[in-house]
Design an enzyme around this catalytic site. Structure first.
Site, mmCIF file in Angstrom:
data_model
loop_
_atom_site.group_PDB
_atom_site.id
_atom_site.type_symbol
_atom_site.label_atom_id
_atom_site.label_comp_id
_atom_site.label_asym_id
_atom_site.label_seq_id
_atom_site.Cartn_x
_atom_site.Cartn_y
_atom_site.Cartn_z
ATOM 1 N N ALA A 134 -2.205 2.603 -5.476
ATOM 2 C CA ALA A 134 -1.891 2.874 -4.068
ATOM 3 C C ALA A 134 -1.508 1.593 -3.350
ATOM 4 O O ALA A 134 -2.364 0.755 -3.049
ATOM 5 C CB ALA A 134 -3.091 3.520 -3.371
ATOM 6 N N ILE A 157 -6.072 -9.075 -2.753
ATOM 7 C CA ILE A 157 -6.670 -9.167 -1.421
ATOM 8 C C ILE A 157 -6.747 -10.636 -0.977
ATOM 9 O O ILE A 157 -7.450 -11.452 -1.587
ATOM 10 C CB ILE A 157 -8.079 -8.503 -1.392
ATOM 11 C CG1 ILE A 157 -7.976 -7.061 -1.917
ATOM 12 C CG2 ILE A 157 -8.677 -8.561 0.010
ATOM 13 C CD1 ILE A 157 -6.921 -6.182 -1.243
ATOM 14 N N THR A 158 -6.013 -10.931 0.095
ATOM 15 C CA THR A 158 -5.981 -12.291 0.632
ATOM 16 C C THR A 158 -7.345 -12.627 1.245
ATOM 17 O O THR A 158 -7.879 -11.838 2.033
ATOM 18 C CB THR A 158 -4.868 -12.411 1.698
ATOM 19 O OG1 THR A 158 -3.643 -12.006 1.103
ATOM 20 C CG2 THR A 158 -4.757 -13.822 2.250
ATOM 21 N N GLU A 186 1.827 -6.593 4.032
ATOM 22 C CA GLU A 186 1.863 -5.894 5.334
ATOM 23 C C GLU A 186 3.057 -4.937 5.434
ATOM 24 O O GLU A 186 3.712 -4.855 6.467
ATOM 25 C CB GLU A 186 1.868 -6.899 6.497
ATOM 26 C CG GLU A 186 0.618 -7.718 6.601
ATOM 27 C CD GLU A 186 -0.619 -6.854 6.651
ATOM 28 O OE1 GLU A 186 -1.371 -6.882 5.646
ATOM 29 O OE2 GLU A 186 -0.825 -6.137 7.640
ATOM 30 N N THR A 226 6.234 -3.590 2.646
ATOM 31 C CA THR A 226 7.378 -4.297 2.053
ATOM 32 C C THR A 226 8.593 -4.167 2.976
ATOM 33 O O THR A 226 8.586 -3.388 3.928
ATOM 34 C CB THR A 226 7.739 -3.696 0.684
ATOM 35 O OG1 THR A 226 8.152 -2.341 0.896
ATOM 36 C CG2 THR A 226 6.568 -3.734 -0.281
ATOM 37 N N GLN A 256 11.347 -2.708 2.320
ATOM 38 C CA GLN A 256 11.868 -1.338 2.300
ATOM 39 C C GLN A 256 11.026 -0.411 3.177
ATOM 40 O O GLN A 256 11.558 0.455 3.869
ATOM 41 C CB GLN A 256 11.879 -0.815 0.853
ATOM 42 C CG GLN A 256 12.887 -1.489 -0.062
ATOM 43 C CD GLN A 256 12.387 -2.830 -0.613
ATOM 44 O OE1 GLN A 256 11.290 -3.287 -0.320
ATOM 45 N NE2 GLN A 256 13.214 -3.469 -1.411
HETATM 46 C C1 LIG Z 1 -0.012 -12.612 -2.484
HETATM 47 C C2 LIG Z 1 -0.330 -11.219 -2.034
HETATM 48 C C3 LIG Z 1 -1.305 -11.016 -1.069
HETATM 49 C C4 LIG Z 1 -1.634 -9.734 -0.664
HETATM 50 N N1 LIG Z 1 -2.643 -9.550 0.263
HETATM 51 C C5 LIG Z 1 -3.081 -8.288 0.513
HETATM 52 C C6 LIG Z 1 -4.238 -8.073 1.346
HETATM 53 O O1 LIG Z 1 -4.817 -9.012 1.896
HETATM 54 N N2 LIG Z 1 -4.678 -6.803 1.503
HETATM 55 C C7 LIG Z 1 -4.067 -5.729 0.907
HETATM 56 O O2 LIG Z 1 -4.533 -4.616 1.078
HETATM 57 N N3 LIG Z 1 -2.958 -5.896 0.128
HETATM 58 C C8 LIG Z 1 -2.455 -7.141 -0.077
HETATM 59 N N4 LIG Z 1 -1.365 -7.321 -0.880
HETATM 60 C C9 LIG Z 1 -0.700 -6.167 -1.478
HETATM 61 C C10 LIG Z 1 0.602 -5.809 -0.784
HETATM 62 O O3 LIG Z 1 0.363 -5.359 0.516
HETATM 63 C C11 LIG Z 1 1.297 -4.747 -1.664
HETATM 64 O O4 LIG Z 1 1.729 -5.392 -2.835
HETATM 65 C C12 LIG Z 1 2.457 -4.092 -0.947
HETATM 66 O O5 LIG Z 1 2.000 -3.261 0.076
HETATM 67 C C13 LIG Z 1 3.305 -3.237 -1.888
HETATM 68 O O6 LIG Z 1 2.537 -2.317 -2.574
HETATM 69 P P1 LIG Z 1 2.634 -2.225 -4.165
HETATM 70 O O7 LIG Z 1 2.446 -3.584 -4.706
HETATM 71 O O8 LIG Z 1 1.758 -1.157 -4.659
HETATM 72 O O9 LIG Z 1 4.150 -1.841 -4.429
HETATM 73 P P2 LIG Z 1 4.788 -0.407 -4.480
HETATM 74 O O10 LIG Z 1 4.361 0.402 -3.316
HETATM 75 O O11 LIG Z 1 4.555 0.159 -5.836
HETATM 76 O O12 LIG Z 1 6.322 -0.764 -4.308
HETATM 77 C C14 LIG Z 1 7.127 -1.339 -5.340
HETATM 78 C C15 LIG Z 1 8.553 -1.432 -4.810
HETATM 79 O O13 LIG Z 1 9.039 -0.117 -4.443
HETATM 80 C C16 LIG Z 1 9.465 -0.097 -3.093
HETATM 81 N N5 LIG Z 1 9.150 1.189 -2.467
HETATM 82 C C17 LIG Z 1 7.971 1.830 -2.451
HETATM 83 N N6 LIG Z 1 8.070 2.984 -1.759
HETATM 84 C C18 LIG Z 1 9.350 3.061 -1.324
HETATM 85 C C19 LIG Z 1 10.079 4.009 -0.533
HETATM 86 N N7 LIG Z 1 9.497 5.110 -0.066
HETATM 87 N N8 LIG Z 1 11.384 3.757 -0.283
HETATM 88 C C20 LIG Z 1 11.992 2.631 -0.754
HETATM 89 N N9 LIG Z 1 11.347 1.684 -1.504
HETATM 90 C C21 LIG Z 1 10.060 1.915 -1.778
HETATM 91 C C22 LIG Z 1 8.677 -1.210 -2.422
HETATM 92 O O14 LIG Z 1 9.331 -1.657 -1.248
HETATM 93 C C23 LIG Z 1 8.630 -2.268 -3.519
HETATM 94 O O15 LIG Z 1 9.821 -2.999 -3.498
HETATM 95 C C24 LIG Z 1 -0.964 -8.611 -1.238
HETATM 96 C C25 LIG Z 1 0.043 -8.814 -2.195
HETATM 97 C C26 LIG Z 1 0.355 -10.094 -2.591
HETATM 98 C C27 LIG Z 1 1.442 -10.266 -3.634
#
Ligand SMILES: Cc1cc2nc3c(=O)[nH]c(=O)nc-3n(C[C@H](O)[C@H](O)[C@H](O)COP(=O)(O)OP(=O)(O)OC[C@H]3O[C@@H](n4cnc5c(N)ncnc54)[C@H](O)[C@@H]3O)c2cc1C
Length: 425
Positions: A152, A181-182, A402, A404, A406
């Site tokens: 998720a 998680i940052t 926060e 992506t 997209q």
């Molecule tokens: C260094 C770092 C620090 C972070 N810190 C935190 C934190 O403090 N707390 C926390 O909760 N999370 C944190 N995250 C997680 C971050 O918020 C998620 O990686 C991000 O929300 C994307 O989720 P996912 O990785 O599951 O990617 P996915 O949701 O699987 O997405 C993968 C790709 O598909 C695209 N995509 C997904 N759905 C759609 C759609 N409907 N239409 C078009 N494109 C789509 C996305 O834009 C992305 O390019 C951190 C991540 C990193 C790398």
């Protein structure tokens, strides 16, 4: 009306922040980049007294909250707004300047950070006071927010971390895993900080079942499962968290515990509201990195006699001069959008659309600007001798966390075109 005049107290504050960025951050940038998981001790010690003052300011007036009795309920304001809240602008400008110093170190600011934004958005005034007061005293503490799970990320309705209420002890029992998680380790293991954890109280209810809970530092049943090795912002602490029957008091739920009622929808909206303030903050951080790269490229090229002559028409400029101009234009456009979303927050206006707009634009601008800087500086831009290549690596995260690029684009499109989440996904 929105004014672009910066209040004198912020101008004074910015002198101090600039000094921190130049003296306590930049000189350690390379070292901390190459020694991932080392802590920016000098930055933390220098900023802790200042960070405490900032939190004190935001808690002013909450000692006797009207309508907040410490129980869960609506997110009331402690007192009626009498004018713009400039502490928000002060925070955004500070984030930009600290990220100019070093974005990875900035993320280690001993401050409630995203966790604080979540408590502010979904908690009662009494909860704000209870959870955030500790950031005004004692030793440095950190705040974090945990939403993302292995299954998720962008779509948080499939969240699997559960919170089950134990009637006997009046506690919530958390089980599950959060990734990337940052400040997770700094908040929960290395200090008496806090992490706002999103979990479902009813997995069948989808988004309506998702609530946010405050987990405090050193809570039994919470462990650090993994420390990440990253492309950029390597000074920043990024970990996976494991919750194994972690028990937290009933009062640590932010918002209403009910599911599928009107109050509950508000509870989830309260949690989502966190993004209205966190997205401009991410945009500001992106802008700090972008300005660092832009200024550096301008200075280096000026030493070679390359300077943009703004009086000349575009066709009379060289390709390099046009690139410099485009970098500046993209930086300024994204920064103005960030200030707009900030001003709306300061005036208590809704900024959901603008928060996503500025986050999207700033993420895109910083990745482009930092790549251009590397390109314009030639082989030296690619070398570890300079910080340009590091800024390029640090930039990319602003397109990811926060929401992506997209996802923020989707939010902007839905809002402008009037589509629902179901109609445009
Ligand atoms: C260094 C770092 C620090 C972070 N810190 C935190 C934190 O403090 N707390 C926390 O909760 N999370 C944190 N995250 C997680 C971050 O918020 C998620 O990686 C991000 O929300 C994307 O989720 P996912 O990785 O599951 O990617 P996915 O949701 O699987 O997405 C993968 C790709 O598909 C695209 N995509 C997904 N759905 C759609 C759609 N409907 N239409 C078009 N494109 C789509 C996305 O834009 C992305 O390019 C951190 C991540 C990193 C790398």
């Amino acid at each position: 009306m929105i004014s672009f005049e910066i209040p004198p107290f912020i101008k004074n504050q910015m002198q101090l922040i600039e000094m921190v960025a130049k003296q306590a951050m930049r000189p350690f940038s390379r070292e901390l980049d190459e020694n991932e998981h080392a802590r920016p001790t000098m930055f933390v010690n220098m900023t802790w007294p200042f960070a405490q003052e900032m939190v004190k300011r935001t808690l002013k007036g909450l000692e006797k909250p009207e309508g907040g009795n410490g129980s869960n309920g609506s997110n009331g304001q402690a007192k009626a707004r009498t004018g713009p809240d400039y502490s928000i602008l002060a925070l955004i400008m500070m984030i930009e300047q600290l990220s100019w110093g070093d974005a990875g170190q900035y993320l280690c600011l001993p401050h409630p950070m995203l966790g604080g934004a979540a408590v502010d958005s979904a908690g009662t005034p009494a909860q704000r006071l209870r959870f955030l007061k500790k950031f005004t005293e004692g030793t440095p503490k950190w705040g974090a927010m945990a939403i993302t799970e292995p299954m998720a990320g962008s779509d948080n309705s499939s969240m699997r971390t559960t919170a089950v209420f134990d009637e006997e002890t009046k506690e919530w029992i958390l089980n599950g895993e959060k990734i990337f998680i940052t400040n997770g380790k700094l908040a929960l293991e290395e200090s008496d900080g806090l992490c706002v954890v999103w979990a479902t109280v009813d997995p069948k209810a989808g988004r309506e079942g998702i609530k946010s809970f405050v987990v405090e530092g050193h809570t039994p049943g919470v462990s650090i499962a993994k420390q990440e090795h990253k492309l950029g912002i390597r000074a920043s602490d990024t970990v996976s968290l494991h919750f194994d029957n972690a028990r937290i008091p009933f009062e640590n739920l932010l918002g209403s515990p009910e599911v599928r009622t009107q109050t509950t929808s508000k509870g989830f909206q309260g949690a989502m509201k966190t993004f209205d303030s966190s997205r401009p903050a991410v945009a500001a951080s992106a802008m700090g990195i972008a300005r660092a790269a832009l200024e550096f490229a301008q200075e280096r090229l000026a030493e070679e006699g390359i300077k943009v002559d703004y009086t000349k028409p575009l066709h009379a400029l060289t390709a390099v001069e046009r690139d410099l101009m485009e970098m500046e234009a993209r930086y300024k456009g994204a920064w103005l959008l960030t200030l707009r979303a900030t001003a709306q927050m300061s005036h208590g206006e809704s900024n959901r659309l603008e928060a996503s707009m500025c986050k999207y634009r700033a993420g895109e601008a910083v990745t482009w600007i930092t790549q251009k800087a590397v390109e314009l500086l030639g082989p030296l831009g690619y070398s570890r001798e300079l910080l340009a290549e590091k800024w390029m690596r640090d930039a990319k995260i602003n397109d990811i966390y926060e929401g992506t690029k997209q996802i923020n684009q989707l939010i902007v499109a839905r809002s402008i075109l009037g589509y629902s989440r179901r109609e445009l996904k």
